[in-house]
Design a protein around this motif. Sequence first.
Motif, PDB file in Angstrom:
ATOM      1  N   SER A 171       8.662 -17.731   8.634  1.00 59.49           N
ATOM      2  CA  SER A 171       9.210 -16.613   7.606  1.00 59.49           C
ATOM      3  C   SER A 171       9.431 -15.536   8.423  1.00 59.49           C
ATOM      4  O   SER A 171       8.583 -14.911   9.010  1.00 59.49           O
ATOM      5  N   PRO A 172      10.901 -14.880   8.053  1.00 58.47           N
ATOM      6  CA  PRO A 172      10.897 -13.381   8.573  1.00 58.47           C
ATOM      7  C   PRO A 172       9.929 -12.402   7.908  1.00 58.47           C
ATOM      8  O   PRO A 172       9.538 -11.495   8.686  1.00 58.47           O
ATOM      9  N   ALA A 173       9.499 -12.742   6.757  1.00 61.34           N
ATOM     10  CA  ALA A 173       8.661 -11.547   6.089  1.00 61.34           C
ATOM     11  C   ALA A 173       7.303 -11.673   6.580  1.00 61.34           C
ATOM     12  O   ALA A 173       6.423 -10.559   7.114  1.00 61.34           O
ATOM     13  N   ALA A 174       6.657 -12.820   7.301  1.00 62.68           N
ATOM     14  CA  ALA A 174       5.488 -12.958   7.879  1.00 62.68           C
ATOM     15  C   ALA A 174       5.691 -12.158   9.298  1.00 62.68           C
ATOM     16  O   ALA A 174       4.687 -11.640   9.619  1.00 62.68           O
TER      17      ALA A 174
ATOM     18  N   ALA B  70      -1.403  -9.899   2.372  1.00 64.88           N
ATOM     19  CA  ALA B  70      -0.654 -10.062   1.095  1.00 64.88           C
ATOM     20  C   ALA B  70       0.552 -11.101   1.394  1.00 64.88           C
ATOM     21  O   ALA B  70       1.172 -11.845   0.542  1.00 64.88           O
ATOM     22  N   SER B  71       0.973 -11.064   2.819  1.00 61.02           N
ATOM     23  CA  SER B  71       1.935 -11.996   3.284  1.00 61.02           C
ATOM     24  C   SER B  71       1.527 -13.363   3.454  1.00 61.02           C
ATOM     25  O   SER B  71       0.439 -13.740   3.561  1.00 61.02           O
ATOM     26  N   PRO B  72       2.742 -14.397   3.697  1.00 65.36           N
ATOM     27  CA  PRO B  72       2.197 -15.875   4.112  1.00 65.36           C
ATOM     28  C   PRO B  72       1.394 -15.961   5.273  1.00 65.36           C
ATOM     29  O   PRO B  72       0.454 -16.839   5.503  1.00 65.36           O
ATOM     30  N   ALA B  73       1.441 -14.970   6.401  1.00 59.94           N
ATOM     31  CA  ALA B  73       0.868 -15.090   7.672  1.00 59.94           C
ATOM     32  C   ALA B  73      -0.703 -14.740   7.363  1.00 59.94           C
ATOM     33  O   ALA B  73      -1.635 -15.179   7.713  1.00 59.94           O
ATOM     34  N   GLY B  74      -0.801 -13.696   6.284  1.00 56.12           N
ATOM     35  CA  GLY B  74      -2.211 -13.329   5.938  1.00 56.12           C
ATOM     36  C   GLY B  74      -2.701 -14.680   5.245  1.00 56.12           C
ATOM     37  O   GLY B  74      -4.216 -14.729   5.570  1.00 56.12           O
TER      38      GLY B  74
END
Length: 130
Positions: free
Chosen positions: A49-52, A113-117
């Motif tokens: 995902s770009p956010a991650a 707080a992101s999907p990667a975390g």
Amino acid sequence: MLSLVLAPAAPTTGAVAGKLAALRATLARMEAKYPPKPQAAPQPIPPVSPAASAATVVLARAQSALFDARAAKYALRDEYRSGPGRFAQLRAAILRCREAQATYKAAAAAFHASPAGAALQAARAKYPRY
């Protein structure tokens, strides 16, 4: 220049032929005893995902800035010059380091707080800590 791989093979005769036949027989027995395992279908790679990705980049840049500020602050420890600007220089380095620490703390909170975390925490939960 001719490669040896492309050159035609010489016919095998005599002792070489016997050794080659014995080797082929051994290989055939091993193939019968240990059949090849079926290959599992490769798992599809989930999309990133770009956010991650953005959270990871921001965290990496904040960490780099923090390390640079800390190294600059520690480098001033070994410099013993006297002068009117010494205290101001030390104060500026300390303030830059504190600002970098605050930025890193905010970036780390955003990353976790992101999907990667969340994926990182799930991966860490699989293994016990000692």
